[in-house]
Design a protein around this motif. Structure first.
Motif, PDB file in Angstrom:
ATOM      1  N   ILE A 167     -31.533  14.568   8.230  1.00 50.59           N
ATOM      2  CA  ILE A 167     -30.616  13.460   7.966  1.00 50.59           C
ATOM      3  C   ILE A 167     -29.196  13.862   8.342  1.00 50.59           C
ATOM      4  N   VAL A 168     -28.784  15.060   7.946  1.00 48.69           N
ATOM      5  CA  VAL A 168     -27.443  15.549   8.261  1.00 48.69           C
ATOM      6  C   VAL A 168     -27.264  15.662   9.770  1.00 48.69           C
ATOM      7  N   ALA A 169     -28.251  16.218  10.452  1.00 45.48           N
ATOM      8  CA  ALA A 169     -28.166  16.359  11.911  1.00 45.48           C
ATOM      9  C   ALA A 169     -28.091  14.990  12.575  1.00 45.48           C
ATOM     10  N   SER A 170     -28.866  14.018  12.085  1.00 46.46           N
ATOM     11  CA  SER A 170     -28.823  12.670  12.649  1.00 46.46           C
ATOM     12  C   SER A 170     -27.449  12.039  12.465  1.00 46.46           C
ATOM     13  N   ALA A 171     -26.858  12.219  11.294  1.00 44.87           N
ATOM     14  CA  ALA A 171     -25.520  11.677  11.041  1.00 44.87           C
ATOM     15  C   ALA A 171     -24.490  12.339  11.948  1.00 44.87           C
ATOM     16  N   ALA A 172     -24.612  13.642  12.138  1.00 45.15           N
ATOM     17  CA  ALA A 172     -23.669  14.349  13.013  1.00 45.15           C
ATOM     18  C   ALA A 172     -23.795  13.860  14.446  1.00 45.15           C
ATOM     19  N   LEU A 173     -25.018  13.623  14.904  1.00 42.01           N
ATOM     20  CA  LEU A 173     -25.207  13.104  16.265  1.00 42.01           C
ATOM     21  C   LEU A 173     -24.631  11.697  16.395  1.00 42.01           C
ATOM     22  N   ALA A 174     -24.716  10.906  15.329  1.00 47.87           N
ATOM     23  CA  ALA A 174     -24.115   9.573  15.359  1.00 47.87           C
ATOM     24  C   ALA A 174     -22.607   9.684  15.529  1.00 47.87           C
ATOM     25  N   LEU A 175     -21.998  10.693  14.885  1.00 44.54           N
ATOM     26  CA  LEU A 175     -20.560  10.909  15.045  1.00 44.54           C
ATOM     27  C   LEU A 175     -20.213  11.227  16.490  1.00 44.54           C
ATOM     28  N   VAL A 176     -21.016  12.057  17.127  1.00 40.59           N
ATOM     29  CA  VAL A 176     -20.769  12.409  18.521  1.00 40.59           C
ATOM     30  C   VAL A 176     -20.841  11.154  19.382  1.00 40.59           C
ATOM     31  N   GLY A 177     -21.808  10.303  19.134  1.00 33.62           N
ATOM     32  CA  GLY A 177     -21.920   9.063  19.885  1.00 33.62           C
ATOM     33  C   GLY A 177     -20.704   8.176  19.707  1.00 33.62           C
ATOM     34  N   GLN A 178     -20.120   8.189  18.505  1.00 33.90           N
ATOM     35  CA  GLN A 178     -18.919   7.395  18.272  1.00 33.90           C
ATOM     36  C   GLN A 178     -17.753   7.920  19.087  1.00 33.90           C
ATOM     37  N   VAL A 179     -17.638   9.233  19.237  1.00 31.41           N
ATOM     38  CA  VAL A 179     -16.565   9.789  20.075  1.00 31.41           C
ATOM     39  C   VAL A 179     -16.689   9.207  21.470  1.00 31.41           C
ATOM     40  N   LYS A 235     -20.411  18.990   4.882  1.00 25.15           N
ATOM     41  CA  LYS A 235     -19.467  19.105   5.999  1.00 25.15           C
ATOM     42  C   LYS A 235     -20.216  19.350   7.301  1.00 25.15           C
ATOM     43  N   SER A 236     -19.634  18.839   8.391  1.00 22.49           N
ATOM     44  CA  SER A 236     -20.196  19.043   9.726  1.00 22.49           C
ATOM     45  C   SER A 236     -19.114  19.521  10.677  1.00 22.49           C
ATOM     46  N   LEU A 237     -19.556  20.143  11.758  1.00 23.38           N
ATOM     47  CA  LEU A 237     -18.688  20.562  12.843  1.00 23.38           C
ATOM     48  C   LEU A 237     -19.141  19.795  14.079  1.00 23.38           C
ATOM     49  N   VAL A 238     -18.192  19.103  14.716  1.00 25.19           N
ATOM     50  CA  VAL A 238     -18.471  18.323  15.921  1.00 25.19           C
ATOM     51  C   VAL A 238     -17.446  18.736  16.957  1.00 25.19           C
ATOM     52  N   SER A 239     -17.881  18.942  18.192  1.00 30.24           N
ATOM     53  CA  SER A 239     -16.910  19.268  19.233  1.00 30.24           C
ATOM     54  C   SER A 239     -17.184  18.445  20.482  1.00 30.24           C
ATOM     55  N   ALA A 240     -16.111  18.262  21.252  1.00 30.28           N
ATOM     56  CA  ALA A 240     -16.196  17.488  22.483  1.00 30.28           C
ATOM     57  C   ALA A 240     -15.189  18.041  23.483  1.00 30.28           C
ATOM     58  N   VAL A 241     -15.526  17.919  24.753  1.00 31.37           N
ATOM     59  CA  VAL A 241     -14.601  18.254  25.827  1.00 31.37           C
ATOM     60  C   VAL A 241     -13.969  16.937  26.270  1.00 31.37           C
ATOM     61  N   VAL A 242     -12.636  16.942  26.365  1.00 29.26           N
ATOM     62  CA  VAL A 242     -11.901  15.761  26.794  1.00 29.26           C
ATOM     63  C   VAL A 242     -11.290  16.072  28.155  1.00 29.26           C
ATOM     64  N   ASP A 243     -11.711  15.324  29.171  1.00 33.98           N
ATOM     65  CA  ASP A 243     -11.180  15.489  30.522  1.00 33.98           C
ATOM     66  C   ASP A 243     -10.190  14.372  30.807  1.00 33.98           C
ATOM     67  N   TYR A 244      -8.987  14.779  31.210  1.00 30.45           N
ATOM     68  CA  TYR A 244      -7.940  13.832  31.577  1.00 30.45           C
ATOM     69  C   TYR A 244      -7.710  13.898  33.080  1.00 30.45           C
ATOM     70  N   ARG A 246      -6.394   7.437  15.184  1.00 32.91           N
ATOM     71  CA  ARG A 246      -6.592   8.290  14.009  1.00 32.91           C
ATOM     72  C   ARG A 246      -8.042   8.746  14.038  1.00 32.91           C
ATOM     73  N   HIS A 247      -8.275   9.882  13.412  1.00 36.38           N
ATOM     74  CA  HIS A 247      -9.641  10.366  13.272  1.00 36.38           C
ATOM     75  C   HIS A 247     -10.123  10.085  11.857  1.00 36.38           C
ATOM     76  N   ASP A 292     -18.562  10.706   7.147  1.00 40.72           N
ATOM     77  CA  ASP A 292     -17.285  10.038   7.396  1.00 40.72           C
ATOM     78  C   ASP A 292     -17.299   9.399   8.778  1.00 40.72           C
ATOM     79  N   HIS A 293     -17.313   8.064   8.828  1.00 47.41           N
ATOM     80  CA  HIS A 293     -17.398   7.306  10.080  1.00 47.41           C
ATOM     81  C   HIS A 293     -16.282   6.287  10.144  1.00 47.41           C
ATOM     82  N   PRO A 294     -15.858   5.854  11.284  1.00 46.05           N
ATOM     83  CA  PRO A 294     -16.111   6.434  12.594  1.00 46.05           C
ATOM     84  C   PRO A 294     -15.275   7.682  12.808  1.00 46.05           C
ATOM     85  N   LEU A 295     -15.636   8.460  13.785  1.00 48.35           N
ATOM     86  CA  LEU A 295     -14.918   9.702  14.071  1.00 48.35           C
ATOM     87  C   LEU A 295     -13.507   9.412  14.588  1.00 48.35           C
TER      88      LEU A 295
END
Length: 138
Positions: free
Chosen positions: A6-18, A45-54, A64-65, A130-133
């Motif tokens: 459940i926690v992993a599914s919620a964390a993946l949902a956060l990534v999708g929101q990013v 608590k969860s850790l989520v990371s993303a690469v942002v290319d500009y 806001r996050h 905590d949604h949305p990211l």
């Protein structure tokens, strides 16, 4: 085991929101989720990371996050102009980093160059539910 799924599914949902909130290829930055996991020794608590290319001249809309999110940002390449809260805007170059406290307003986040691309690694530590990211300003 069921709780970790459940926690992993919620964390993946956060990534999708990013991706859905920020990614607008060609107009703004491109956000690529790279990691998401519950923090096993910090319940809830969860850790989520993303690469942002500009691309050259690209920017993120002011945003806001999630209210619980502490954000650490590391400039991988290029230069990124950032303004968080009431602090003045500053240009961060490859190898430099900054952070955003929970609830902060990120007024400016953009490539500081009109000719060279920039890349940023964003790492979020937040409440798993905590949604949305990320929420752009109205």
């Amino acid at each position: 085991m069921k709780k970790s799924v459940i926690v992993a599914s919620a964390a993946l949902a956060l990534v999708g929101q990013v991706r859905s909130v920020l990614a607008e290829p060609g107009r703004h930055e491109r956000v690529t989720p790279v990691f998401s996991a519950a923090i096993p020794n910090v319940t809830g608590k969860s850790l989520v990371s993303a690469v942002v290319d500009y691309p050259p001249g690209a920017k993120s809309p002011p945003h806001r996050h999630a209210a619980s999110a502490f954000v650490y940002a590391f400039v991988v390449s290029g230069a990124v102009r950032s303004q968080v809260g009431d602090a003045p805007a500053r240009v961060y170059r490859a190898g430099e980093s900054f952070s955003e406290p929970p609830g902060a307003h990120h007024a400016t986040s953009e490539n500081a160059s009109d000719t060279e691309p920039a890349r940023l690694l964003a790492v979020f530590i937040l409440d798993t539910d905590d949604h949305p990211l990320t929420t752009p300003d109205p």
